[in-house]
Design a protein around this motif. Structure first.
Motif, PDB file in Angstrom:
ATOM      1  N   ALA A 165      59.006 -13.879  66.777  1.00  0.00           N
ATOM      2  CA  ALA A 165      59.079 -12.739  67.683  1.00  0.00           C
ATOM      3  C   ALA A 165      60.501 -12.539  68.166  1.00  0.00           C
ATOM      4  CB  ALA A 165      58.133 -12.941  68.858  1.00  0.00           C
ATOM      5  N   LYS A 166      61.229 -13.605  68.349  1.00  0.00           N
ATOM      6  CA  LYS A 166      62.608 -13.491  68.812  1.00  0.00           C
ATOM      7  C   LYS A 166      63.513 -12.988  67.696  1.00  0.00           C
ATOM      8  CE  LYS A 166      62.454 -17.058  72.303  1.00  0.00           C
ATOM      9  NZ  LYS A 166      62.900 -18.355  72.697  1.00  0.00           N
ATOM     10  N   LYS A 167      63.236 -13.376  66.455  1.00  0.00           N
ATOM     11  CA  LYS A 167      64.119 -13.002  65.347  1.00  0.00           C
ATOM     12  C   LYS A 167      63.613 -11.767  64.601  1.00  0.00           C
ATOM     13  CE  LYS A 167      66.056 -17.446  64.379  1.00  0.00           C
ATOM     14  NZ  LYS A 167      66.371 -18.410  63.399  1.00  0.00           N
ATOM     15  N   MET A 168      62.501 -11.271  64.893  1.00  0.00           N
ATOM     16  CA  MET A 168      61.910 -10.184  64.147  1.00  0.00           C
ATOM     17  C   MET A 168      62.337  -8.851  64.769  1.00  0.00           C
ATOM     18  SD  MET A 168      59.608  -9.478  61.690  1.00  0.00           S
ATOM     19  CE  MET A 168      58.822 -10.942  61.409  1.00  0.00           C
ATOM     20  N   ASP A 169      62.622  -7.951  63.897  1.00  0.00           N
ATOM     21  CA  ASP A 169      62.890  -6.594  64.350  1.00  0.00           C
ATOM     22  C   ASP A 169      61.913  -5.687  63.629  1.00  0.00           C
ATOM     23  OD1 ASP A 169      63.862  -6.592  61.803  1.00  0.00           O
ATOM     24  OD2 ASP A 169      65.926  -6.125  62.335  1.00  0.00           O
ATOM     25  N   ALA A 170      62.020  -4.375  63.749  1.00  0.00           N
ATOM     26  CA  ALA A 170      61.047  -3.442  63.213  1.00  0.00           C
ATOM     27  C   ALA A 170      61.114  -3.395  61.705  1.00  0.00           C
ATOM     28  CB  ALA A 170      61.281  -2.043  63.778  1.00  0.00           C
ATOM     29  N   ASP A 171      62.293  -3.452  61.108  1.00  0.00           N
ATOM     30  CA  ASP A 171      62.407  -3.375  59.665  1.00  0.00           C
ATOM     31  C   ASP A 171      61.786  -4.611  59.011  1.00  0.00           C
ATOM     32  OD1 ASP A 171      63.692  -0.966  59.718  1.00  0.00           O
ATOM     33  OD2 ASP A 171      65.698  -1.887  59.843  1.00  0.00           O
ATOM     34  N   ARG A 172      62.041  -5.689  59.561  1.00  0.00           N
ATOM     35  CA  ARG A 172      61.493  -6.934  59.007  1.00  0.00           C
ATOM     36  C   ARG A 172      59.994  -6.953  59.159  1.00  0.00           C
ATOM     37  NH1 ARG A 172      64.956 -12.268  60.148  1.00  0.00           N
ATOM     38  NH2 ARG A 172      66.414 -11.887  58.532  1.00  0.00           N
ATOM     39  N   ASP A 174      57.923  -4.450  59.180  1.00  0.00           N
ATOM     40  CA  ASP A 174      57.310  -3.563  58.201  1.00  0.00           C
ATOM     41  C   ASP A 174      57.337  -4.207  56.817  1.00  0.00           C
ATOM     42  OD1 ASP A 174      56.790  -1.630  60.072  1.00  0.00           O
ATOM     43  OD2 ASP A 174      58.665  -0.534  59.720  1.00  0.00           O
ATOM     44  N   ALA A 175      58.432  -4.882  56.482  1.00  0.00           N
ATOM     45  CA  ALA A 175      58.560  -5.526  55.181  1.00  0.00           C
ATOM     46  C   ALA A 175      57.526  -6.640  55.055  1.00  0.00           C
ATOM     47  CB  ALA A 175      59.952  -6.083  54.982  1.00  0.00           C
ATOM     48  N   LEU A 176      57.312  -7.389  56.060  1.00  0.00           N
ATOM     49  CA  LEU A 176      56.338  -8.484  56.037  1.00  0.00           C
ATOM     50  C   LEU A 176      54.924  -7.920  55.888  1.00  0.00           C
ATOM     51  CD1 LEU A 176      57.590 -10.980  58.741  1.00  0.00           C
ATOM     52  CD2 LEU A 176      57.416 -11.380  56.312  1.00  0.00           C
ATOM     53  N   ILE A 181      50.200  -6.976  52.412  1.00  0.00           N
ATOM     54  CA  ILE A 181      49.210  -6.061  51.833  1.00  0.00           C
ATOM     55  C   ILE A 181      49.268  -6.169  50.318  1.00  0.00           C
ATOM     56  CG2 ILE A 181      48.626  -3.614  51.530  1.00  0.00           C
ATOM     57  CD1 ILE A 181      49.505  -3.198  54.427  1.00  0.00           C
ATOM     58  N   GLN A 182      50.447  -6.260  49.799  1.00  0.00           N
ATOM     59  CA  GLN A 182      50.617  -6.372  48.366  1.00  0.00           C
ATOM     60  C   GLN A 182      50.019  -7.701  47.882  1.00  0.00           C
ATOM     61  OE1 GLN A 182      54.697  -6.204  47.032  1.00  0.00           O
ATOM     62  NE2 GLN A 182      54.082  -5.960  44.902  1.00  0.00           N
ATOM     63  N   ALA A 183      50.184  -8.798  48.606  1.00  0.00           N
ATOM     64  CA  ALA A 183      49.640 -10.116  48.208  1.00  0.00           C
ATOM     65  C   ALA A 183      48.120 -10.075  48.256  1.00  0.00           C
ATOM     66  CB  ALA A 183      50.159 -11.196  49.118  1.00  0.00           C
ATOM     67  N   VAL A 184      47.579  -9.394  49.218  1.00  0.00           N
ATOM     68  CA  VAL A 184      46.119  -9.308  49.319  1.00  0.00           C
ATOM     69  C   VAL A 184      45.567  -8.480  48.180  1.00  0.00           C
ATOM     70  CG1 VAL A 184      44.240  -8.338  50.741  1.00  0.00           C
ATOM     71  CG2 VAL A 184      46.049  -9.655  51.813  1.00  0.00           C
ATOM     72  N   ASN A 185      46.266  -7.353  47.839  1.00  0.00           N
ATOM     73  CA  ASN A 185      45.812  -6.526  46.721  1.00  0.00           C
ATOM     74  C   ASN A 185      45.863  -7.290  45.418  1.00  0.00           C
ATOM     75  OD1 ASN A 185      45.098  -4.159  48.003  1.00  0.00           O
ATOM     76  ND2 ASN A 185      47.179  -3.326  47.975  1.00  0.00           N
ATOM     77  N   GLU A 186      46.881  -8.081  45.228  1.00  0.00           N
ATOM     78  CA  GLU A 186      47.034  -8.828  43.994  1.00  0.00           C
ATOM     79  C   GLU A 186      45.953  -9.897  43.886  1.00  0.00           C
ATOM     80  OE1 GLU A 186      50.979 -10.395  43.861  1.00  0.00           O
ATOM     81  OE2 GLU A 186      51.863  -8.425  43.626  1.00  0.00           O
ATOM     82  N   ARG A 187      45.624 -10.456  44.955  1.00  0.00           N
ATOM     83  CA  ARG A 187      44.620 -11.552  44.941  1.00  0.00           C
ATOM     84  C   ARG A 187      43.198 -11.011  44.826  1.00  0.00           C
ATOM     85  NH1 ARG A 187      47.038 -15.743  49.321  1.00  0.00           N
ATOM     86  NH2 ARG A 187      48.861 -16.228  48.096  1.00  0.00           N
ATOM     87  N   LEU A 188      42.994  -9.842  45.370  1.00  0.00           N
ATOM     88  CA  LEU A 188      41.644  -9.304  45.310  1.00  0.00           C
ATOM     89  C   LEU A 188      41.351  -8.683  43.960  1.00  0.00           C
ATOM     90  CD1 LEU A 188      41.214  -7.687  48.816  1.00  0.00           C
ATOM     91  CD2 LEU A 188      40.185  -9.768  47.980  1.00  0.00           C
ATOM     92  N   HIS A 189      42.373  -8.121  43.275  1.00  0.00           N
ATOM     93  CA  HIS A 189      42.136  -7.416  42.007  1.00  0.00           C
ATOM     94  C   HIS A 189      42.491  -8.296  40.902  1.00  0.00           C
ATOM     95  CE1 HIS A 189      41.153  -3.794  44.004  1.00  0.00           C
ATOM     96  NE2 HIS A 189      42.333  -3.693  44.586  1.00  0.00           N
TER      97      HIS A 189
END
Length: 189
Positions: A165-172, A174-176, A181-189
């Motif tokens: 929380a201290k090192k995270m900003d908005a861009d980071r 969103d990237a995370l 979401i991409q990891a979940v899609n890959e694992r589910l499909h």
């Protein structure tokens, strides 16, 4: 027999009388007291013989002898019965003594068996309780380790959350989220 006895007694009394000592009266005189006493004695003995007193006395003595003989036989019989009874009681006492000894020995053996069984049961109970205590200790250790791990994990997550929380900003951020979401899609499909 009684008649002979009476005659012998009379003859002996007549010969031994002091009449032969010459008191001054002839023996067959009524003034001679010895003759009077002798005659009274003979009459007395005659009356006794006439009324069969000697036979009755003999009969009574024979009856008494038979009674005594019968009582002696009864006493012998009772003595034999008492001896048999005593022997029977002695046998029974010996049997009871032997039976009591067997009972005591059996009781000792049963007590030893019960004591051995109790010892085995106590040893088994102690073993079960030690095993249960060891299981409880192991379970408590495992629970304590889980709790420590959970606590450590919670603390680590909280610390990581604070650090992120201290090192995270908005861009980071969103990237995370996109990567997740991409990891979940890959694992589910």
């Amino acid at each position: 027999m009684m008649l002979r006895l009476a005659f012998a007694t009379t003859a002996t009394a007549a010969m031994a009388s002091p009449a032969f000592a010459a008191e001054g009266y002839p023996f067959f005189s009524l003034y001679n007291t010895d003759l009077i006493v002798l005659m009274a004695f003979i009459i007395f003995v005659g009356i006794l013989v006439y009324f069969k007193v000697p036979a009755k006395i003999t009969g009574m003595l024979d009856q008494r002898a038979e009674t005594i003989k019968s009582e002696l036989e009864d006493a012998r019989r009772l003595r034999e019965e008492a001896l048999e009874l005593h022997a029977s009681f002695e046998r029974k006492r010996t049997e009871v003594k032997e039976q009591a000894a067997r009972i005591v020995e059996k009781a000792k053996a049963d007590a030893q068996i019960a004591a051995d069984a109790a010892k085995a049961e106590i040893a088994s109970s102690i073993t079960r309780r030690l095993k249960a205590a060891e299981d409880q200790i192991a379970s408590a250790e495992a629970a304590a380790i889980r709790e420590v791990r959970d606590r450590a994990t919670a603390v680590s997550i909280a610390a990581a959350g604070d650090l992120i929380a201290k090192k995270m900003d908005a861009d980071r951020s969103d990237a995370l989220v996109r990567n997740a979401i991409q990891a979940v899609n890959e694992r589910l499909h």
